[in-house]
Design an enzyme around this catalytic site. Structure first.
Site, PDB file in Angstrom:
ATOM      1  N   ARG A 243       0.847  -1.184   0.000  1.00 27.29           N
ATOM      2  CA  ARG A 243       0.000   0.000   0.000  1.00 27.29           C
ATOM      3  C   ARG A 243       0.880   1.229   0.000  1.00 27.29           C
ATOM      4  NH1 ARG A 243      -3.783  -2.253  -1.442  1.00 27.29           N
ATOM      5  NH2 ARG A 243      -5.880  -2.402  -0.581  1.00 27.29           N
ATOM      6  N   GLU A 272      -1.926   8.005  -4.148  1.00 28.12           N
ATOM      7  CA  GLU A 272      -2.244   7.603  -5.530  1.00 28.12           C
ATOM      8  C   GLU A 272      -3.694   7.964  -5.866  1.00 28.12           C
ATOM      9  OE1 GLU A 272      -1.345   3.350  -4.836  1.00 28.12           O
ATOM     10  OE2 GLU A 272      -3.445   2.928  -5.257  1.00 28.12           O
ATOM     11  N   HIS A 290      -1.036   0.312  -9.666  1.00 28.83           N
ATOM     12  CA  HIS A 290      -1.812  -0.514  -8.719  1.00 28.83           C
ATOM     13  C   HIS A 290      -2.567  -1.627  -9.464  1.00 28.83           C
ATOM     14  CE1 HIS A 290      -3.930  -0.369  -4.529  1.00 28.83           C
ATOM     15  NE2 HIS A 290      -3.883  -1.596  -4.989  1.00 28.83           N
TER      16      HIS A 290
HETATM   17  C1  DGY Z   1      -6.268  -5.336  -2.855  1.00 26.00           C
HETATM   18  O1  DGY Z   1      -6.945  -6.335  -3.103  1.00 26.00           O
HETATM   19  O2  DGY Z   1      -6.162  -4.868  -1.723  1.00 26.00           O
HETATM   20  C2  DGY Z   1      -5.595  -4.720  -4.012  1.00 26.00           C
HETATM   21  O3  DGY Z   1      -4.751  -3.686  -3.627  1.00 26.00           O
HETATM   22  C3  DGY Z   1      -6.602  -4.286  -5.063  1.00 26.00           C
HETATM   23  O4  DGY Z   1      -7.084  -3.063  -4.811  1.00 26.00           O
END
Ligand code: DGY
Length: 326
Positions: A243, A272, A290
């Protein structure tokens, strides 16, 4: 047209039409056909009268929203991460939250490994050079990168996806795998991943490729900042598929510019879809928007699991993959 006595749910972002069809077998379904990013106020207004919502990581579910939407009973995230949920507020309002674990594990681990390889072997940098017409001759040091096979793979956050990355490194590329996690894995899982538990300091100091796979929590904010980057080898590569916010992107840009580490592969960013402007100018960074879980099959599986959570909870009182206590 709404049916009397059928619950209404909102699908807050664009989604596979087949998933809307599935939901319509049980509910009146409101959709976001233009896939707009609704403001918090717009989301609250669209949620009026809804008992369930299918969301992605970009909709914040907090006390203000839940106070404005007292009929809401469940929010099903189409993501394994759920840092868009204020879990305390959801518990206070008696709202169940669900995520989409397991269905994306292998696909996301594949992508983590793709970034390890692309970063070590300077894939995007060399392709840009070629496309720009700059390739005129072979040279002994042309885009010479760093070794993947036989090197040391470090993993910070050893959940399902971290273990998937570890297995790929150990079994596919003969890497030594070291990891750090809040809690140590059991011996059988460590053996299966051929992974050795080390302190965070040892992880930073020894990894040739450090892959971040930990969930975002306030306690993990800037888990990799200037001090941690200084502990890494100047030849090391940093990969973030976790993240934004786990890495201090400004400190990372500085470390990459100063040669404190060799390169980075980043799929997630602080703030982001904005990307720190310096990261955009540095050649030794592979940047992706992402997309670690983005295969058609996996995104469909995630969408179906989110929908199945709404159906299971609203028709039988049992969510399939809850992240909040019930
Ligand atoms: C998640 O599944 O957390 C991925 O980052 C997709 O957004």
């Amino acid at each position: 047209m709404t049916h009397e006595n059928r619950p209404t749910v909102l699908v807050a972002r664009g989604i596979f039409p087949e998933v809307v069809v599935k939901l319509r077998q049980h509910f009146d379904v409101k959709t976001n056909d233009t896939d707009e990013d609704w403001s918090a106020a717009e989301l609250a207004s669209r949620l009026q009268g809804c008992v369930g919502a299918l969301t992605t990581g970009s909709q914040r579910i907090d006390d203000a929203l839940l106070t404005a939407c007292p009929q809401l009973k469940i929010v099903a995230n189409m993501a394994v991460g759920y840092n868009n949920f204020d879990l305390t507020a959801m518990a206070n309002h008696g709202v169940v939250g669900t995520n989409t674990p397991d269905v994306l594990t292998e696909t996301t681990a594949d992508f983590g490994f793709a970034l390890v390889l692309a970063t070590a072997r300077r894939l995007t940098e060399s392709e840009h050079f070629l496309r720009a017409g700059l390739w005129t001759r072979w040279a002994y040091d042309l885009f010479a990168g760093s070794e993947v096979h036989g090197s040391t793979l470090g993993i910070l956050g050893m959940g399902r996806i971290g273990q998937g990355v570890a297995r790929r490194g150990a079994h596919g590329f003969g890497m030594r795998v070291i990891y750090h996690n809040r809690s140590r894995l059991d011996a059988a899982t460590e053996a299966e991943c051929k992974a050795e538990y080390v302190s965070k300091n040892d992880l930073l100091a020894q990894a040739d490729h450090l892959v971040l796979v930990l969930p975002y929590t306030p306690g993990n904010h800037h888990a990799i900042g200037a001090a941690e980057l200084k502990q890494m080898k100047p030849t090391a590569n940093l990969i973030n598929i976790a993240r934004g916010g786990i890495v201090d992107d400004a400190a990372l840009a500085q470390a990459l510019r100063d040669g404190q580490i060799a390169a980075a592969g980043l799929d997630v960013f602080e703030g982001e879809p904005q990307v720190h402007p310096e990261l955009l100018t540095l050649p030794n960074v592979v940047l992706t928007p992402h997309i670690a879980s983005a295969t058609v099959g996996t995104r469909k599986a995630m969408a179906h699991l989110a929908a199945d959570n709404l159906i299971a909870y609203l028709t039988q009182g049992q969510p399939l993959t809850p992240v909040t206590p019930r």
